[in-house]
Design a protein around this motif. Structure first.
Motif, mmCIF file in Angstrom:
data_model
loop_
_atom_site.group_PDB
_atom_site.id
_atom_site.type_symbol
_atom_site.label_atom_id
_atom_site.label_comp_id
_atom_site.label_asym_id
_atom_site.label_seq_id
_atom_site.Cartn_x
_atom_site.Cartn_y
_atom_site.Cartn_z
ATOM 1 N N ASN A 279 21.740 -46.940 -60.843
ATOM 2 C CA ASN A 279 21.924 -45.480 -60.801
ATOM 3 C C ASN A 279 20.846 -44.815 -59.953
ATOM 4 O O ASN A 279 21.112 -43.831 -59.261
ATOM 5 N N GLU A 280 19.613 -45.362 -59.977
ATOM 6 C CA GLU A 280 18.516 -44.811 -59.184
ATOM 7 C C GLU A 280 18.786 -44.874 -57.686
ATOM 8 O O GLU A 280 18.282 -44.048 -56.927
ATOM 9 N N ILE A 281 19.568 -45.859 -57.241
ATOM 10 C CA ILE A 281 19.871 -45.962 -55.806
ATOM 11 C C ILE A 281 21.245 -45.376 -55.473
ATOM 12 O O ILE A 281 21.767 -45.580 -54.382
ATOM 13 N N GLY A 282 21.833 -44.665 -56.433
ATOM 14 C CA GLY A 282 23.101 -43.982 -56.188
ATOM 15 C C GLY A 282 24.347 -44.795 -56.469
ATOM 16 O O GLY A 282 25.448 -44.385 -56.110
ATOM 17 N N VAL A 283 24.197 -45.948 -57.106
ATOM 18 C CA VAL A 283 25.353 -46.764 -57.479
ATOM 19 C C VAL A 283 25.659 -46.443 -58.939
ATOM 20 O O VAL A 283 24.929 -46.828 -59.842
ATOM 21 N N GLU A 284 26.740 -45.705 -59.143
ATOM 22 C CA GLU A 284 27.079 -45.246 -60.490
ATOM 23 C C GLU A 284 27.881 -46.304 -61.226
ATOM 24 O O GLU A 284 29.023 -46.596 -60.878
ATOM 25 N N GLU A 285 27.264 -46.897 -62.215
ATOM 26 C CA GLU A 285 27.884 -47.911 -63.066
ATOM 27 C C GLU A 285 27.560 -47.576 -64.515
ATOM 28 O O GLU A 285 26.568 -46.912 -64.797
ATOM 29 N N THR A 286 28.411 -48.053 -65.398
ATOM 30 C CA THR A 286 28.130 -47.935 -66.825
ATOM 31 C C THR A 286 27.759 -49.325 -67.344
ATOM 32 O O THR A 286 28.032 -50.331 -66.674
ATOM 33 N N LYS A 287 27.179 -49.373 -68.518
ATOM 34 C CA LYS A 287 26.846 -50.671 -69.095
ATOM 35 C C LYS A 287 28.115 -51.498 -69.298
ATOM 36 O O LYS A 287 28.139 -52.697 -69.036
ATOM 37 N N ALA A 288 29.183 -50.841 -69.729
ATOM 38 C CA ALA A 288 30.452 -51.550 -69.949
ATOM 39 C C ALA A 288 30.986 -52.152 -68.644
ATOM 40 O O ALA A 288 31.463 -53.290 -68.633
ATOM 41 N N SER A 289 30.879 -51.401 -67.550
ATOM 42 C CA SER A 289 31.390 -51.929 -66.275
ATOM 43 C C SER A 289 30.527 -53.082 -65.773
ATOM 44 O O SER A 289 31.045 -54.065 -65.242
ATOM 45 N N ILE A 290 29.212 -52.982 -65.974
ATOM 46 C CA ILE A 290 28.300 -54.070 -65.584
ATOM 47 C C ILE A 290 28.579 -55.307 -66.434
ATOM 48 O O ILE A 290 28.671 -56.427 -65.910
ATOM 49 N N ASP A 291 28.703 -55.109 -67.738
ATOM 50 C CA ASP A 291 28.995 -56.230 -68.636
ATOM 51 C C ASP A 291 30.268 -56.947 -68.205
ATOM 52 O O ASP A 291 30.314 -58.182 -68.152
ATOM 53 N N SER A 292 31.291 -56.167 -67.870
ATOM 54 C CA SER A 292 32.578 -56.735 -67.479
ATOM 55 C C SER A 292 32.479 -57.494 -66.155
ATOM 56 O O SER A 292 32.966 -58.619 -66.039
ATOM 57 N N LYS A 293 31.847 -56.882 -65.160
ATOM 58 C CA LYS A 293 31.720 -57.531 -63.850
ATOM 59 C C LYS A 293 30.956 -58.845 -63.950
ATOM 60 O O LYS A 293 31.366 -59.854 -63.392
ATOM 61 N N ILE A 294 29.844 -58.806 -64.654
ATOM 62 C CA ILE A 294 29.028 -60.017 -64.751
ATOM 63 C C ILE A 294 29.736 -61.074 -65.589
ATOM 64 O O ILE A 294 29.696 -62.255 -65.267
ATOM 65 N N SER A 295 30.408 -60.666 -66.633
ATOM 66 C CA SER A 295 31.143 -61.611 -67.471
ATOM 67 C C SER A 295 32.232 -62.329 -66.671
ATOM 68 O O SER A 295 32.407 -63.538 -66.786
ATOM 69 N N ARG A 296 32.960 -61.577 -65.843
ATOM 70 C CA ARG A 296 34.017 -62.169 -65.005
ATOM 71 C C ARG A 296 33.424 -63.007 -63.885
ATOM 72 O O ARG A 296 33.984 -64.022 -63.510
ATOM 73 N N GLY A 297 32.341 -62.515 -63.294
ATOM 74 C CA GLY A 297 31.735 -63.196 -62.163
ATOM 75 C C GLY A 297 32.448 -62.930 -60.855
ATOM 76 O O GLY A 297 32.031 -63.411 -59.813
ATOM 77 N N SER A 298 33.496 -62.155 -60.890
ATOM 78 C CA SER A 298 34.280 -61.910 -59.664
ATOM 79 C C SER A 298 33.937 -60.547 -59.066
ATOM 80 O O SER A 298 34.789 -59.711 -58.853
ATOM 81 N N PHE A 299 32.664 -60.359 -58.797
ATOM 82 C CA PHE A 299 32.211 -59.104 -58.209
ATOM 83 C C PHE A 299 32.038 -59.272 -56.701
ATOM 84 O O PHE A 299 32.003 -60.388 -56.185
#
Length: 92
Positions: A31-51
Motif C-alpha cells: 500500500n505504501e508504494i501505491g499497490v492496493e491489496e487487502t490481506k484476503a487478496s494477498i492470502d489468496s494470491k500467495i496460497s494459489r501461487g499463480s500470481f
C-alpha cells in the motif's frame, strides 16, 4: 496447482520468512508504494501461487529482496528449455 505455481509461492514465502514479514506486513508495504491489496487478496494470491511476475517483483522489492539465488531451479529450467529431440533442419 502447477509445479511452477508451487515454486513461485514457496520462493515468495521463503523470502518473506527470511526477512520476518507476514502477509499483513506485505499488505502495508505494498500500500505504501501505491499497490492496493487487502490481506484476503494477498492470502489468496500467495496460497494459489499463480500470481503475476509484476506482483512477485513488487513483493520482493518492498520486503527488501534485491537478489535471488535460484540454483535449485536451474536444472529443471534447462530440462524445460532444452528438448531431447534433434531439431529438423532443411537441406539447401
Amino acid at each position: 496447482m502447477s509445479n511452477w505455481d508451487d515454486k513461485a509461492k514457496r520462493l515468495l514465502k521463503s523470502e518473506m520468512v527470511k526477512r520476518g514479514f507476514s502477509n499483513a506486513d506485505l499488505v502495508a508495504l505494498l500500500n505504501e508504494i501505491g499497490v492496493e491489496e487487502t490481506k484476503a487478496s494477498i492470502d489468496s494470491k500467495i496460497s494459489r501461487g499463480s500470481f503475476s511476475a509484476t506482483f512477485l517483483l513488487q513483493c520482493l522489492t518492498v520486503i527488501g529482496c534485491h537478489k535471488l539465488e535460484i540454483e535449485s531451479y536451474e536444472s529443471q529450467l534447462l530440462m524445460v528449455a532444452e528438448s531431447n529431440e534433434n531439431y529438423k533442419t532443411s537441406k539447401k
